[in-house]
Design a protein around this motif. Structure first.
Motif, short mmCIF file in Angstrom:
data_model
loop_
_atom_site.label_atom_id
_atom_site.label_comp_id
_atom_site.label_asym_id
_atom_site.label_seq_id
_atom_site.Cartn_x
_atom_site.Cartn_y
_atom_site.Cartn_z
N GLY A 11 26.94 -28.98 -76.32
CA GLY A 11 27.30 -29.99 -77.31
C GLY A 11 28.12 -29.44 -78.45
O GLY A 11 28.71 -30.19 -79.24
N SER A 12 28.19 -28.12 -78.56
CA SER A 12 29.01 -27.50 -79.61
C SER A 12 30.49 -27.57 -79.29
O SER A 12 31.33 -27.36 -80.16
N PHE A 13 30.82 -27.86 -78.04
CA PHE A 13 32.21 -27.99 -77.63
C PHE A 13 32.67 -29.39 -77.98
O PHE A 13 32.17 -30.37 -77.42
N ALA A 14 33.61 -29.51 -78.91
CA ALA A 14 34.13 -30.83 -79.30
C ALA A 14 34.98 -31.41 -78.17
O ALA A 14 35.81 -30.71 -77.59
N THR A 15 34.74 -32.67 -77.86
CA THR A 15 35.49 -33.34 -76.81
C THR A 15 36.01 -34.67 -77.31
O THR A 15 35.53 -35.23 -78.29
N GLY A 16 36.99 -35.18 -76.60
CA GLY A 16 37.40 -36.55 -76.81
C GLY A 16 36.35 -37.45 -76.17
O GLY A 16 35.46 -36.99 -75.45
N VAL A 17 36.44 -38.73 -76.44
CA VAL A 17 35.51 -39.70 -75.88
C VAL A 17 36.30 -40.63 -74.96
O VAL A 17 37.33 -41.16 -75.36
N THR A 18 35.82 -40.78 -73.73
CA THR A 18 36.50 -41.64 -72.77
C THR A 18 35.57 -42.74 -72.28
O THR A 18 34.35 -42.62 -72.36
N VAL A 19 36.17 -43.78 -71.77
CA VAL A 19 35.46 -44.77 -70.96
C VAL A 19 36.07 -44.70 -69.58
O VAL A 19 37.29 -44.83 -69.42
N ILE A 20 35.23 -44.43 -68.59
CA ILE A 20 35.64 -44.46 -67.19
C ILE A 20 35.44 -45.90 -66.72
O ILE A 20 34.38 -46.48 -66.95
N ALA A 21 36.44 -46.48 -66.09
CA ALA A 21 36.34 -47.87 -65.64
C ALA A 21 36.76 -47.97 -64.18
O ALA A 21 37.56 -47.18 -63.68
N THR A 22 36.18 -48.96 -63.51
CA THR A 22 36.56 -49.28 -62.14
C THR A 22 36.29 -50.76 -61.91
O THR A 22 35.70 -51.43 -62.77
N GLU A 23 36.71 -51.26 -60.78
CA GLU A 23 36.45 -52.67 -60.46
C GLU A 23 36.03 -52.78 -59.01
O GLU A 23 36.63 -52.19 -58.12
N THR A 24 34.96 -53.56 -58.81
CA THR A 24 34.47 -53.88 -57.47
C THR A 24 34.52 -55.39 -57.32
O THR A 24 34.97 -56.10 -58.23
N ASN A 25 34.02 -55.91 -56.22
CA ASN A 25 33.96 -57.37 -56.03
C ASN A 25 33.10 -58.04 -57.09
O ASN A 25 33.27 -59.22 -57.36
#
Length: 158
Positions: A11-25
């Motif tokens: 947790g000491s490693f600073a990261t960007g924040v992403t949202v992973i998205a996908t689409e199903t039926n």
């Protein structure tokens, strides 16, 4: 080694924040993640890593595609919603990039097809072949030591 010590160190490693998205039926789905990195320039590949019990895992396996959305400093609320930390009364609207759902206003939207997947530890690693990219000029949302953070604005000396 103590699990908490390991988590604190990582947790000491600073990261960007992403949202992973996908689409199903069943529609578009998203989840907050910071386990993302670029892997190759030629071909253009990225890596995401999902815990083996993540709901998103089966959705990406079903769809064979995903997007990575790098959130701006103004999108902390979306990060919390997609992390399941808060409930939202409003429906989250997605845009589309190369047929994949993306978060409007994200500073980088990266559309991918799943190229391969690997099981390592308690996570599944997906290699994504990048099919399209869209960029916005905003500052990133940062996460480090269990807290959201922002970057100071760069000042150009004259």
């Amino acid at each position: 080694m103590d699990d908490r010590l390991f988590r604190n160190a990582m947790g000491s490693f600073a990261t960007g924040v992403t949202v992973i998205a996908t689409e199903t039926n069943a529609g578009a789905h998203g989840m907050t993640a910071n386990a993302f990195m670029s892997q190759s320039l030629e071909p253009k590949l990225v890596i995401i890593s999902l815990k083996e019990d993540a709901h998103m895992l089966t959705k990406i396996k079903e769809s064979g595609q995903f997007s990575v959305n790098v959130l701006s400093e103004n999108q902390q609320d979306l990060s919390r919603i997609f992390a399941g930390q808060v409930q939202s009364e409003k429906e989250i609207m997605f845009d589309y990039l190369d047929g994949k759902p993306v978060i409007p206003g994200a500073i980088a939207q990266v559309a991918c097809n799943v190229k391969s997947e690997y099981v390592e530890g308690d996570h599944i690693i997906f290699i994504g072949q990048v099919t399209d990219i869209h960029l916005e000029e905003e500052e990133p949302l940062i996460f480090s030591k269990g807290k959201y953070r922002t970057l100071e604005k760069a000042v150009i000396a004259k």
